[in-house]
Design a protein around this motif. Structure first.
Motif, PDB file in Angstrom:
ATOM      1  N   ASN A 177      32.410 -25.513 -24.405  1.00 49.85           N
ATOM      2  CA  ASN A 177      32.141 -25.000 -25.749  1.00 49.85           C
ATOM      3  C   ASN A 177      32.580 -25.904 -26.885  1.00 49.85           C
ATOM      4  O   ASN A 177      33.652 -26.484 -26.861  1.00 49.85           O
ATOM      5  CB  ASN A 177      32.769 -23.617 -25.945  1.00 49.85           C
ATOM      6  CG  ASN A 177      31.696 -22.578 -26.177  1.00 49.85           C
ATOM      7  OD1 ASN A 177      30.661 -22.876 -26.761  1.00 49.85           O
ATOM      8  ND2 ASN A 177      31.930 -21.370 -25.719  1.00 49.85           N
ATOM      9  N   GLY A 178      31.711 -25.985 -27.899  1.00 45.98           N
ATOM     10  CA  GLY A 178      32.053 -26.717 -29.099  1.00 45.98           C
ATOM     11  C   GLY A 178      30.952 -27.596 -29.638  1.00 45.98           C
ATOM     12  O   GLY A 178      30.981 -27.973 -30.810  1.00 45.98           O
ATOM     13  N   THR A 179      29.949 -27.964 -28.806  1.00 44.51           N
ATOM     14  CA  THR A 179      28.861 -28.811 -29.274  1.00 44.51           C
ATOM     15  C   THR A 179      27.551 -28.378 -28.626  1.00 44.51           C
ATOM     16  O   THR A 179      27.521 -27.533 -27.721  1.00 44.51           O
ATOM     17  CB  THR A 179      29.094 -30.303 -28.942  1.00 44.51           C
ATOM     18  OG1 THR A 179      28.894 -30.498 -27.530  1.00 44.51           O
ATOM     19  CG2 THR A 179      30.482 -30.757 -29.349  1.00 44.51           C
ATOM     20  N   GLU A 225      23.300 -26.394 -24.559  1.00 47.45           N
ATOM     21  CA  GLU A 225      22.119 -26.732 -23.776  1.00 47.45           C
ATOM     22  C   GLU A 225      22.384 -26.805 -22.275  1.00 47.45           C
ATOM     23  O   GLU A 225      21.555 -26.405 -21.470  1.00 47.45           O
ATOM     24  CB  GLU A 225      21.549 -28.080 -24.248  1.00 47.45           C
ATOM     25  CG  GLU A 225      20.814 -28.000 -25.560  1.00 47.45           C
ATOM     26  CD  GLU A 225      19.613 -27.066 -25.492  1.00 47.45           C
ATOM     27  OE1 GLU A 225      18.760 -27.243 -24.600  1.00 47.45           O
ATOM     28  OE2 GLU A 225      19.531 -26.148 -26.326  1.00 47.45           O
ATOM     29  N   PHE A 226      23.551 -27.330 -21.888  1.00 44.48           N
ATOM     30  CA  PHE A 226      23.764 -27.666 -20.480  1.00 44.48           C
ATOM     31  C   PHE A 226      24.920 -26.908 -19.819  1.00 44.48           C
ATOM     32  O   PHE A 226      25.180 -27.097 -18.638  1.00 44.48           O
ATOM     33  CB  PHE A 226      23.994 -29.174 -20.342  1.00 44.48           C
ATOM     34  CG  PHE A 226      22.895 -30.000 -20.943  1.00 44.48           C
ATOM     35  CD1 PHE A 226      21.630 -30.002 -20.382  1.00 44.48           C
ATOM     36  CD2 PHE A 226      23.117 -30.752 -22.088  1.00 44.48           C
ATOM     37  CE1 PHE A 226      20.608 -30.754 -20.947  1.00 44.48           C
ATOM     38  CE2 PHE A 226      22.100 -31.506 -22.660  1.00 44.48           C
ATOM     39  CZ  PHE A 226      20.839 -31.505 -22.090  1.00 44.48           C
ATOM     40  N   THR A 253      38.779 -31.100 -24.757  1.00 44.61           N
ATOM     41  CA  THR A 253      37.680 -32.034 -25.044  1.00 44.61           C
ATOM     42  C   THR A 253      36.475 -31.311 -25.630  1.00 44.61           C
ATOM     43  O   THR A 253      35.636 -31.936 -26.284  1.00 44.61           O
ATOM     44  CB  THR A 253      37.281 -32.788 -23.772  1.00 44.61           C
ATOM     45  OG1 THR A 253      36.992 -31.851 -22.719  1.00 44.61           O
ATOM     46  CG2 THR A 253      38.423 -33.687 -23.309  1.00 44.61           C
ATOM     47  N   HIS A 254      36.345 -30.025 -25.388  1.00 43.10           N
ATOM     48  CA  HIS A 254      35.358 -29.158 -26.043  1.00 43.10           C
ATOM     49  C   HIS A 254      33.961 -29.758 -26.151  1.00 43.10           C
ATOM     50  O   HIS A 254      33.401 -29.896 -27.243  1.00 43.10           O
ATOM     51  CB  HIS A 254      35.861 -28.741 -27.425  1.00 43.10           C
ATOM     52  CG  HIS A 254      36.899 -27.659 -27.371  1.00 43.10           C
ATOM     53  ND1 HIS A 254      36.616 -26.382 -26.978  1.00 43.10           N
ATOM     54  CD2 HIS A 254      38.236 -27.690 -27.628  1.00 43.10           C
ATOM     55  CE1 HIS A 254      37.731 -25.650 -26.999  1.00 43.10           C
ATOM     56  NE2 HIS A 254      38.734 -26.424 -27.377  1.00 43.10           N
ATOM     57  N   ALA A 255      33.402 -30.102 -24.997  1.00 43.04           N
ATOM     58  CA  ALA A 255      31.997 -30.514 -24.894  1.00 43.04           C
ATOM     59  C   ALA A 255      31.658 -31.740 -25.730  1.00 43.04           C
ATOM     60  O   ALA A 255      30.492 -31.950 -26.052  1.00 43.04           O
ATOM     61  CB  ALA A 255      31.070 -29.350 -25.258  1.00 43.04           C
ATOM     62  N   ARG A 256      32.671 -32.547 -26.051  1.00 39.61           N
ATOM     63  CA  ARG A 256      32.382 -33.814 -26.742  1.00 39.61           C
ATOM     64  C   ARG A 256      31.941 -34.851 -25.713  1.00 39.61           C
ATOM     65  O   ARG A 256      32.551 -35.905 -25.521  1.00 39.61           O
ATOM     66  CB  ARG A 256      33.610 -34.317 -27.494  1.00 39.61           C
ATOM     67  CG  ARG A 256      33.683 -33.941 -28.967  1.00 39.61           C
ATOM     68  CD  ARG A 256      33.717 -32.477 -29.218  1.00 39.61           C
ATOM     69  NE  ARG A 256      33.862 -32.157 -30.639  1.00 39.61           N
ATOM     70  CZ  ARG A 256      34.043 -30.933 -31.104  1.00 39.61           C
ATOM     71  NH1 ARG A 256      34.086 -29.911 -30.265  1.00 39.61           N
ATOM     72  NH2 ARG A 256      34.166 -30.711 -32.393  1.00 39.61           N
ATOM     73  N   ALA A 257      30.864 -34.549 -25.017  1.00 40.91           N
ATOM     74  CA  ALA A 257      30.369 -35.437 -23.966  1.00 40.91           C
ATOM     75  C   ALA A 257      30.038 -36.814 -24.514  1.00 40.91           C
ATOM     76  O   ALA A 257      30.194 -37.828 -23.828  1.00 40.91           O
ATOM     77  CB  ALA A 257      29.133 -34.827 -23.305  1.00 40.91           C
ATOM     78  N   VAL A 287      27.753 -24.969 -35.821  1.00 36.69           N
ATOM     79  CA  VAL A 287      28.604 -24.064 -36.603  1.00 36.69           C
ATOM     80  C   VAL A 287      28.993 -22.852 -35.773  1.00 36.69           C
ATOM     81  O   VAL A 287      30.137 -22.394 -35.806  1.00 36.69           O
ATOM     82  CB  VAL A 287      27.878 -23.626 -37.897  1.00 36.69           C
ATOM     83  CG1 VAL A 287      28.597 -22.443 -38.543  1.00 36.69           C
ATOM     84  CG2 VAL A 287      27.812 -24.780 -38.874  1.00 36.69           C
ATOM     85  N   LEU A 288      28.048 -22.327 -35.005  1.00 37.05           N
ATOM     86  CA  LEU A 288      28.282 -21.132 -34.174  1.00 37.05           C
ATOM     87  C   LEU A 288      27.969 -21.470 -32.716  1.00 37.05           C
ATOM     88  O   LEU A 288      26.898 -21.118 -32.197  1.00 37.05           O
ATOM     89  CB  LEU A 288      27.404 -19.972 -34.662  1.00 37.05           C
ATOM     90  CG  LEU A 288      27.665 -19.482 -36.091  1.00 37.05           C
ATOM     91  CD1 LEU A 288      26.576 -18.509 -36.537  1.00 37.05           C
ATOM     92  CD2 LEU A 288      29.032 -18.822 -36.190  1.00 37.05           C
ATOM     93  N   PRO A 289      28.884 -22.141 -32.031  1.00 41.12           N
ATOM     94  CA  PRO A 289      28.560 -22.697 -30.710  1.00 41.12           C
ATOM     95  C   PRO A 289      28.838 -21.786 -29.521  1.00 41.12           C
ATOM     96  O   PRO A 289      28.570 -22.174 -28.388  1.00 41.12           O
ATOM     97  CB  PRO A 289      29.499 -23.908 -30.648  1.00 41.12           C
ATOM     98  CG  PRO A 289      30.714 -23.463 -31.382  1.00 41.12           C
ATOM     99  CD  PRO A 289      30.211 -22.580 -32.503  1.00 41.12           C
ATOM    100  N   PHE A 290      29.375 -20.580 -29.755  1.00 38.81           N
ATOM    101  CA  PHE A 290      29.886 -19.804 -28.634  1.00 38.81           C
ATOM    102  C   PHE A 290      28.889 -18.831 -28.009  1.00 38.81           C
ATOM    103  O   PHE A 290      29.234 -18.083 -27.094  1.00 38.81           O
ATOM    104  CB  PHE A 290      31.146 -19.048 -29.053  1.00 38.81           C
ATOM    105  CG  PHE A 290      32.256 -19.955 -29.466  1.00 38.81           C
ATOM    106  CD1 PHE A 290      32.682 -20.969 -28.636  1.00 38.81           C
ATOM    107  CD2 PHE A 290      32.858 -19.807 -30.709  1.00 38.81           C
ATOM    108  CE1 PHE A 290      33.697 -21.819 -29.016  1.00 38.81           C
ATOM    109  CE2 PHE A 290      33.882 -20.654 -31.097  1.00 38.81           C
ATOM    110  CZ  PHE A 290      34.303 -21.666 -30.249  1.00 38.81           C
ATOM    111  N   GLY A 291      27.654 -18.816 -28.497  1.00 38.56           N
ATOM    112  CA  GLY A 291      26.655 -17.948 -27.884  1.00 38.56           C
ATOM    113  C   GLY A 291      26.950 -16.470 -28.038  1.00 38.56           C
ATOM    114  O   GLY A 291      26.623 -15.656 -27.170  1.00 38.56           O
TER     115      GLY A 291
END
Length: 714
Positions: free
Chosen positions: A243-245, A250-251, A209-213, A573-577
Motif C-alpha cells: 500500500n501507498g502507490t 494495480e498489482f 517501503t510502502h509499494a515504492r517499487a 491520494v487515496l491508495p487503500f482501496g
C-alpha cells in the motif's frame, strides 16, 4: 589547472607532515593474531596500527597476504593522509555510488588528483591493484620520498595488504626528517581486544517501503555494494511493503515482490498494511500470493493465521532451523560462518485498529518475545534478532521497541519499523523497566519509503554478547539504479506510467496539500473535497437523510500538484482501496468520536477526521476528552447549521475502514458496526473522489472554517 595543482601540493604536504609516525621496532608485540614478528611486513603493519591508521578485522586478524583492491588501497592511503572523506565532490564514476564503503576515500583522492579512473568512466573498486598501478599513485603524491621497498617488485605483481602497509609506513616515517626511525622508548601497540572466538555480522535493513517499487532498483545497488565489501551479511525487511502507490493498487504486492526477490532477503516480518485487504471480497488472497511467491521466509511470533484457510500450509507457529522460502514461521535460525543466529518477528497489535486483518489475530508482543528467546536459548542460539513492526516509540499502551528491549532479556538487536523513525545511529537500551542495568540491546530503524538502507555491523563474543557495533543509514537518493532490478521493474512501470498520465479533465491553479503535517492536524482543502464527494455520493445512493461525512486524515496520502489532475494523482491520494459506508449513530456517540479526533491536537493523529456537511469548534488548550466547544450540521431543509442532539440518531457517511473496523482507535464505531448499524455501499473511495472533481465547475484550494481550534484565536 596550475592553481588546482598548487592547492593539491599544499594540502597533501600538510597531510603528510601531520601523519608522520614513528617506526615500531621488530621486537614489539604483534597487534594481530596472523601477523607474527617474522612476517616481512610486520614493521609496517605495526607502525600504521600504532598510529591509528589501520585496525584490521573484527576477528583480530589483518590478513596481510591477501591482495588489495583498488577501493581498499584508496581507503588506506586516504586514511594515512587524514583526508576528509565526508565532505567530498562526487567523482562521477558509473560504478561507484555514495553507498559504496570506499566512496569517500576515492572521491577525496580524485579531488586531489592522486588517483583517476578508467577511460570508460569507471573506477573498478573491486579490481586488485598491481605494483605498477600503486607506483603511479604514490608518484603523484608530492614530497613523498623514494621508497626502497617498492623497488623489489615487478609492475604486474599484485599488491598485498601487508605490502601496502609497509609502503605507506615507510613514506610517513621518512616524510619528516626530524622523526627518528627507531624511538628510544617505543610504545608497544595494544593487542586487539577482540577474542579469537568472536563473530562479526553485518545487517542490512529496510522498513515501511510502502509499494515504492520504483525506488527498489537503488536499494538493489546499495545492497550489492555492501555485500561485496562485507562478509556474514543478513538482509532484513521490517514490514509494510503493501500500500501507498499505484504499484500496489494495480498489482497488489507482486511488483514489489519481483524486486524484493531480485535483491534477495533473508527474512521479512508483516507490517500492519500487509493486512489492508482483509475486508475486500478476495480477503487476504493477495497477501497469501505474496507469501507463496517470496524467495525468502517470513517471521511473526505473535500473529496467528490459522483461522484463515488462505494460509493453510503456509503458516506454522514453530521456530525452524531449516526454513523454506514462501513460508511463515514464529522464528528461524540462520547458520552463518558456522554460527547460529536466531530471528523472530513481531507485528503490532494495533493492526486490528488500523488495518483489516479479518480472521488473522495478534497476541501480546512481550509474552511471545519471551517465548521466542527461550526457544532459541533452548536450541543453543545466543545471538538473537527481533525483526519488529511495532514502532520505535509508538503508543506505549500497545507496543514499541524500547519497551520490548526493557521487558525481554536476551534480545541483542531489534530491527524495527511502523512509526517511520529515522535512527541515524543505533539506539541503545541497557536498563530494564526498573532502571536496573541489563545487557545492551541495539535498536535500528531506517525511516521510510526506500529513502535509506540501514547498516549495522556488530561483533559478538563467544557468549553471544555484543562487544562492538557500528551503524549508519545510506542515503539511497545518491545511489545509482541496478540494471537487473530495472529490468524486473519495467513491465510494471510501463502500466503504472500509462495510468499516471491519464488526465481526468480537471485542472488545478494551485496544489492541494495532502501532507501528513496538515491532514492529520487541521482542516485541509483536500480533505474537504474528498468528504464533499463522499457526502454527495451517499446522499445519491441512500433514501436516508445523510447529514455529514468524515474520513480519517491518515488515509489521505499525497499532495496533488498544480496543473492537470491525472488518474494517478487521485489513486495516490487515496491508495487503500476503501469503500463508502453509511452509519447510524447518536449525537452523543458522534461527540465521543470527535473528542478522540481532536484529542491529540495540535500533534499529528492519523484518526484526525476531515469533515463535510458540518462545523466543529474545539479548544486544544483544554483537557483531552473535554475539548469540543460546538458541533453542528447543515440542515438541508432550512440551510442553517443546527447542533447535534445527544439522544437523537443521525445517518453519516465515512469509509468502511473507519466504520467497520473502528480504525485509528474508534471503538465507538466498531461497536455500532457490531450492532448492525453500518451499511457498506461498496463504492470505491478514489473513484468517488474523481467523480466529484469532475462535477465541479471550480476546485477550491482554500479552507472554509469547517474545523476551528478556538485556542489559536486567543
Amino acid at each position: 589547472m596550475e592553481n588546482k595543482r598548487n592547492k593539491f601540493l599544499t594540502v597533501t604536504a600538510a597531510a603528510l607532515a601531520v601523519t608522520a609516525v614513528a617506526v615500531v621496532p621488530a621486537s614489539a608485540a604483534s597487534p594481530f593474531s596472523d601477523v607474527k614478528e617474522s612476517h616481512a611486513d610486520f614493521e609496517g603493519i605495526s607502525t600504521l596500527y600504532a598510529a591509528g591508521i589501520i585496525s584490521g578485522y573484527p576477528d583480530g586478524t589483518f590478513k596481510p597476504d591477501t591482495n588489495v583492491t583498488r577501493g581498499q588501497a584508496a581507503k588506506m592511503i586516504a586514511g594515512a593522509l587524514k583526508l576528509d572523506t565526508k565532505e567530498v565532490e562526487d567523482p562521477k564514476f558509473t560504478d561507484i555510488s555514495a553507498s559504496n564503503p570506499y566512496y569517500g576515500s576515492i572521491a577525496a583522492l580524485v579531488g586531489l588528483n592522486v588517483i583517476t579512473g578508467y577511460g570508460d568512466n569507471t573506477f573498478r573498486p573491486n579490481q586488485t591493484i598491481t605494483h605498477g598501478d600503486l607506483a603511479k599513485i604514490l608518484a603523484s603524491i608530492p614530497t613523498l620520498p623514494e621508497l626502497e621497498s617498492a623497488k623489489n617488485h615487478e609492475a604486474s605483481e599484485k599488491v598485498t595488504r601487508g605490502q601496502l602497509a609497509t609502503f605507506i609506513a615507510e613514506a610517513l616515517t621518512k616524510s619528516n626528517p626530524e622523526t627518528p626511525e627507531t624511538p628510544e622508548t617505543p610504545e608497544t601497540p595494544e593487542t586487539p581486544e577482540t577474542p579469537a572466538d568472536a563473530f562479526s555480522l553485518s545487517i542490512l535493513h529496510v522498513n515501511d517501503t510502502h509499494a515504492r517499487a520504483n525506488e527498489l532498483p537503488k536499494l538493489a545497488t546499495a545492497v550489492k555494494e555492501q555485500r561485496e565489501a562485507k562478509k556474514n551479511v543478513l538482509t532484513l525487511h521490517a514490514g509494510d511493503a503493501f500500500n501507498g502507490t499505484l504499484y500496489f493498487n494495480e498489482f497488489h504486492g507482486q511488483a514489489d515482490l519481483a524486486l524484493l526477490n531480485e535483491i534477495g532477503f533473508d527474512a521479512m516480518v508483516f507490517g500492519n498494511h500487509e493486512f489492508d485487504l482483509g475486508a475486500s471480497p478476495e480477503g487476504h488472497q493477495a497477501l497469501a500470493d505474496f507469501v507463496k511467491g517470496a524467495k525468502f521466509p517470513f517471521v511473526d511470533a505473535n500473529t496467528d493465521f490459522s483461522a484463515d484457510d488462505k494460509f493453510t500450509g503456509l503458516f506454522t507457529d514453530l521456530i525452524s532451523s531449516e526454513p523454506e522460502n514462501g513460508k511463515i514461521y514464529s522464528g528461524i535460525v540462520k547458520e552463518i560462518d558456522g554460527e547460529k543466529v536466531g530471528i523472530f518477528g513481531l507485528t503490532t497489535e494495533e493492526t486490528k485498529a488500523v488495518a483489516s486483518p479479518d480472521k488473522v489475530t495478534f497476541s501480546n508482543y512481550i509474552e511471545e518475545a519471551k517465548k521466542a528467546v527461550a526457544a532459541f536459548e533452548g536450541m543453543g542460539v545466543n545471538k538473537i534478532i527481533a525483526l519488529t513492526h511495532i514502532g520505535f516509540e509508538d503508543n506505549a499502551n500497545i507496543d514499541n521497541d524500547q519497551l520490548l528491549a526493557k521487558n525481554v532479556d536476551g534480545i541483542d538487536i531489534i530491527v524495527g519499523a511502523h512509526d517511520h523513525t529515522k535512527l541515524d545511529k543505533p539506539f541503545i537500551v541497557d536498563t530494564n523497566t526498573a532502571g536496573e542495568a541489563k545487557e545492551a540491546t541495539l535498536i535500528v530503524q531506517a525511516n521510510e519509503y526506500v529513502k535509506y538502507l540501514g547498516t549495522l555491523d556488530v561483533t559478538f563474543d563467544g557468549n553471544g554478547v555484543v562487544t562492538e557495533y557500528n551503524g549508519e543509514l545510506i542515503d539511497l537518493g545518491k545511489v545509482a539504479e541496478d540494471k537487473a532490478a530495472l529490468e524486473k521493474l519495467a513491465p510494471f512501470k510501463e502500466k503504472v506510467d500509462a495510468i499516471m498520465k491519464q488526465e481526468i479533465g480537471v485542472k488545478l491553479n494551485e496544489a492541494l496539500d495532502g501532507s501528513r503535517e496538515l491532514v492529520r492536524t487541521q482542516e485541509a482543502a483536500l480533505g474537504n473535497l474528498i468528504t464533499d464527494g463522499m457526502l454527495a455520493k451517499s446522499q445519491q445512493y441512500s433514501d436516508k437523510k445523510v447529514v455529514m461525512a468524515f474520513t480519517n486524515g491518515g488515509g489521505i496520502r499525497e499532495t496533488i500538484p498544480a496543473g492537470e489532475i491525472t488518474v494517478g494523482h487521485v489513486m495516490t491520494v487515496l491508495p487503500f482501496g476503501n469503500t463508502l459506508a453509511l452509519m447510524d449513530i447518536t449525537g452523543a456517540q458522534l461527540k465521543e468520536a470527535f473528542e478522540l479526533s481532536v484529542g491529540q491536537a495540535p500533534n499529528q493523529f492519523g484518526g484526525f477526521l476531515q469533515i463535510a456537511g458540518a462545523k466543529l469548534q474545539y479548544d486544544s488548550s483544554k483537557e483531552a476528552g473535554s475539548r469540543i466547544v460546538s458541533f453542528e450540521y447543515l440542515d438541508q431543509a432550512t440551510g442553517k447549521y443546527v447542533a447535534f442532539e445527544d439522544d437523537k440518531t443521525y445517518t453519516v457517511a465515512t469509509n468502511a475502514f473507519t466504520a467497520k473496523q473502528g480504525g485509528d482507535g474508534y471503538e465507538v464505531f466498531r461497536k455500532i458496526y457490531e450492532e448492525g448499524h453500518v451499511t457498506d455501499l461498496g463504492l470505491s473511495d478514489w473513484e468517488n473522489f474523481q467523480e466529484h472533481l469532475l462535477s465541479l465547475k471550480e476546485v477550491k484550494t482554500t479552507t472554509e472554517g469547517r474545523i476551528v481550534d478556538v485556542a489559536k484565536k486567543q
